[in-house]
Enzyme design. Structure first.
Site, PDB file in Angstrom:
ATOM      1  N   ASN A  92       6.010   4.575   1.721  1.00 55.20           N
ATOM      2  CA  ASN A  92       7.048   4.538   0.684  1.00 55.20           C
ATOM      3  C   ASN A  92       7.709   3.160   0.612  1.00 55.20           C
ATOM      4  O   ASN A  92       8.926   3.041   0.516  1.00 55.20           O
ATOM      5  CB  ASN A  92       8.112   5.610   0.962  1.00 55.20           C
ATOM      6  CG  ASN A  92       7.609   7.006   0.678  1.00 55.20           C
ATOM      7  OD1 ASN A  92       7.303   7.349  -0.455  1.00 55.20           O
ATOM      8  ND2 ASN A  92       7.511   7.816   1.723  1.00 55.20           N
ATOM      9  N   ARG A  93       6.886   2.130   0.667  1.00 51.07           N
ATOM     10  CA  ARG A  93       7.424   0.770   0.692  1.00 51.07           C
ATOM     11  C   ARG A  93       8.248   0.458  -0.546  1.00 51.07           C
ATOM     12  O   ARG A  93       9.297  -0.186  -0.462  1.00 51.07           O
ATOM     13  CB  ARG A  93       6.278  -0.241   0.812  1.00 51.07           C
ATOM     14  CG  ARG A  93       5.527  -0.171   2.118  1.00 51.07           C
ATOM     15  CD  ARG A  93       4.352  -1.133   2.132  1.00 51.07           C
ATOM     16  NE  ARG A  93       3.604  -1.050   3.374  1.00 51.07           N
ATOM     17  CZ  ARG A  93       2.512  -1.762   3.630  1.00 51.07           C
ATOM     18  NH1 ARG A  93       2.053  -2.599   2.711  1.00 51.07           N
ATOM     19  NH2 ARG A  93       1.890  -1.632   4.783  1.00 51.07           N
ATOM     20  N   ASP A  94       7.767   0.892  -1.699  1.00 50.87           N
ATOM     21  CA  ASP A  94       8.485   0.597  -2.942  1.00 50.87           C
ATOM     22  C   ASP A  94       9.855   1.256  -2.944  1.00 50.87           C
ATOM     23  O   ASP A  94      10.862   0.631  -3.292  1.00 50.87           O
ATOM     24  CB  ASP A  94       7.668   1.062  -4.150  1.00 50.87           C
ATOM     25  CG  ASP A  94       6.319   0.372  -4.215  1.00 50.87           C
ATOM     26  OD1 ASP A  94       6.289  -0.860  -4.128  1.00 50.87           O
ATOM     27  OD2 ASP A  94       5.299   1.068  -4.332  1.00 50.87           O
TER      28      ASP A  94
END
Length: 348
Positions: A92-94
């Site tokens: 879930n980097r974004d």
């Protein structure tokens, strides 16, 4: 003749980027000035945990264990319902990048960043991060901010990776349209290898078929027009300082969190710089190079900003605060073209 451009991605339009500093969007800028379209330029991938300590390089640090907190001491992972820091960094980097920037925009930052308190890490990624921490002499807690990491957009090519100019091929991250709205982890080096192999194969075919063809006069005229910009001249602005200003504007107004008002401000400020290009000093051969890098960064930044303004939704790595959801009407690509000193776009 055959030319292959493999000049890397466009993440360095932002002042916070983990890309090598010698990547100055030269391939993007060259193609724009030759009238070759760029595509998907609004999609820039950010990594959430980048070093933000004064005097330290803005490297990504993939810590998977620890507490990421704001100035109130709130755990950001828990606050936004993410399962764990490790899974947020991995999958879930974004979202994590956006949550960090939202905290800062809402006044919950620690001198413009967040703090990460480290725990003992044993997995492979964290071993790398801990080694980096030791080499840079970083003490917990570490100030962190997102950094631009990868650009999904790039030069539009055909199935042979050839541009709209015969004999001009593109390889690596400069190729646009490969990754859609976001890149899957591990696909960057794969793209470099695959595109290099395709280009090498097609170059041989091209040389066999077209060896005696001459470059078109329209291209020669365009090149002469471009070279006229690089004559030595006096000016009040230093190229490298102008380029830093461009990258700061992009980070603040067209970075992780975007909105129509911010992007329009960004474009307005970039166009002001564009209108004053003749006031940039070119007093040495070194400044010829710096001027070229500045111009390429400016044109590429405008391509990113215009694309981000046009796409009125959030998708993949592109997030609009005023259009936070995906829209089925935007399953499309944005093509940006620069011709006669003006930008235009097509939605395809």
């Amino acid at each position: 003749r055959v030319v292959v451009l493999a000049t890397g991605g466009a993440a360095n339009v932002f002042i916070r980027s983990d890309n090598p500093q010698q990547l100055t969007c030269d391939g993007h800028g060259a193609c724009l000035r030759l009238g070759i379209p760029l595509i998907d330029m609004e999609f820039i991938q950010f990594f959430p945990l980048g070093i933000a300590e004064p005097g330290k390089p803005s490297f990504m640090i993939p810590f998977t264990k620890g507490r990421l907190v704001n100035r109130l001491g709130e755990d950001i992972v828990m606050k936004y319902g993410l399962e764990s820091l490790g899974k947020a960094v991995g999958f879930n980097r974004d979202k994590l990048s956006r949550y960090i920037m939202l905290e800062i925009m809402n006044g919950n930052g620690v001198n413009g960043a967040l703090h990460i308190y480290l725990e003992e890490n044993i997995d492979e990624l964290s071993l790398f991060a801990n080694e980096l921490r030791r080499k840079l002499n970083l003490k917990s807690p570490i100030k962190v901010l997102p950094i631009a990491h990868f650009s999904m957009g790039g030069v539009e090519v055909d199935e042979n990776l050839e541009t709209s100019i015969n004999g001009l091929y593109i390889a690596g991250e400069l190729v646009g349209g490969v990754h859609g709205a976001n890149r899957l982890g591990g696909n960057a080096l794969t793209t470099c290898i695959v595109t290099a192999k395709i280009v090498a194969k097609n170059i041989l075919t091209y040389i066999d078929n077209r060896f005696r063809e001459k470059i078109g006069m329209d291209i020669e005229d365009n090149v002469k027009h471009i070279l006229n910009r690089y004559r030595l001249k006096d000016g009040k602005y230093i190229p490298s300082e102008v380029r830093s200003s461009i990258r700061n504007i992009m980070w603040l107004k067209a970075g992780v969190i975007r909105s129509e008002d911010l992007i329009k401000e960004c474009i307005g400020e970039l166009l002001d710089i564009y209108e004053n290009l003749d006031k940039i000093r070119i007093s040495s051969h070194d400044e010829v190079v710096r001027y070229s890098e500045t111009l390429n960064t400016l044109l590429t930044s405008l391509a990113v900003a215009y694309s981000a303004l046009i796409r009125k939704e959030s998708r993949g790595a592109h997030f609009r605060l005023d259009y936070p959801e995906e829209s089925s009407s935007w399953v499309k690509n944005i093509r940006i073209i620069y011709k006669d000193d003006r930008f235009r776009y097509e939605v395809i």
